[in-house]
Enzyme design. Structure first.
Site, mmCIF file in Angstrom:
data_model
loop_
_atom_site.group_PDB
_atom_site.id
_atom_site.type_symbol
_atom_site.label_atom_id
_atom_site.label_comp_id
_atom_site.label_asym_id
_atom_site.label_seq_id
_atom_site.Cartn_x
_atom_site.Cartn_y
_atom_site.Cartn_z
ATOM 1 N N GLU A 1 0.953 3.808 1.943
ATOM 2 C CA GLU A 1 1.476 4.143 3.259
ATOM 3 C C GLU A 1 2.681 3.271 3.615
ATOM 4 O OE1 GLU A 1 -3.126 4.279 3.769
ATOM 5 O OE2 GLU A 1 -1.656 3.277 2.479
ATOM 6 N N CYS B 1 -5.990 1.839 5.947
ATOM 7 C CA CYS B 1 -6.668 0.598 6.317
ATOM 8 C C CYS B 1 -6.103 0.122 7.655
ATOM 9 C CB CYS B 1 -6.446 -0.452 5.229
ATOM 10 S SG CYS B 1 -4.751 -1.105 5.199
ATOM 11 N N CYS C 1 -2.280 -0.742 7.553
ATOM 12 C CA CYS C 1 -1.413 0.435 7.517
ATOM 13 C C CYS C 1 -1.451 1.189 8.841
ATOM 14 C CB CYS C 1 -1.810 1.343 6.363
ATOM 15 S SG CYS C 1 -1.487 0.598 4.746
ATOM 16 N N HIS D 1 0.846 -1.193 0.000
ATOM 17 C CA HIS D 1 0.000 0.000 0.000
ATOM 18 C C HIS D 1 0.886 1.249 0.000
ATOM 19 C CE1 HIS D 1 -3.837 -2.013 1.818
ATOM 20 N NE2 HIS D 1 -3.292 -2.740 0.850
#
Length: 182
Positions: free
Chosen positions: A93, A121, A124, A91
């Site tokens: 992040e 999410c 993360c 992701h």
């Protein structure tokens, strides 16, 4: 009042005003001036995160981007790379956190701010908690998969959060992406 003043004292009063004393005179500046300046900076750095999101879009990834700021400069950036890397943890992040910790030479980001186009999410958020990020600023709220659905918070207790910065633009980018896939 003189054109230029020598600043001798700055402190906050009980209601959040910054009191300045210069050359024996007191001046009361409302904290909203500082908030406006922070808002401009937040929008500037969120625009940097949006640039990362557009790179993801160009690569056929879900268009989410992130940047990590420390002491006024970008020390980490990333965009979704799950398809490209065949890695569900890639992701925006996570990519930005890894770049930032590498730049600092340590695993903690307590003096840093993460700007991300969509609410992180739970995965993360957990990584951000372990990194002890100082502040998270995100654009669009994710009502289905965002970390804020969970209680107690998944973030480190000292992490500050600000939501909705350029939220409409950030949300539209993701919404349009998924509409194009249908």
């Amino acid at each position: 009042m003189p054109d230029s003043l020598l600043l001798t004292l700055e402190r906050k009063d009980q209601i959040g005003h910054t009191l300045l004393e210069a050359e024996g005179e007191r001046f009361d500046f409302n904290v909203s001036v500082c908030i406006f300046a922070d808002m401009e900076l937040d929008e500037k750095y969120m625009s940097d995160a949006l640039r990362e999101a557009h790179i993801a879009l160009d690569e056929g990834e879900i268009p989410i981007g992130a940047v990590v700021i420390c002491r006024g400069r970008i020390i980490g950036k990333g965009h979704n790379m799950t398809e490209r890397l065949h890695d569900p943890t890639a992701h925006a992040e996570m990519i930005a956190i890894t770049a930032a910790t590498e730049a600092l030479g340590g695993k903690y980001l307590n003096d840093c701010t993460l700007y991300v186009t969509v609410e992180p999410c739970p995965m993360c958020a957990g990584a951000l908690a372990w990194a002890q990020i100082g502040k998270i600023v995100y654009g669009a709220i994710d009502p289905r998969r965002g970390y804020s659905m969970f209680s107690p918070s998944l973030l480190h207790p000292r992490t500050q959060v600000e939501a909705g910065v350029l939220g409409e633009e950030c949300g539209k980018l993701v919404t349009d992406f998924f509409k194009s896939k249908r």
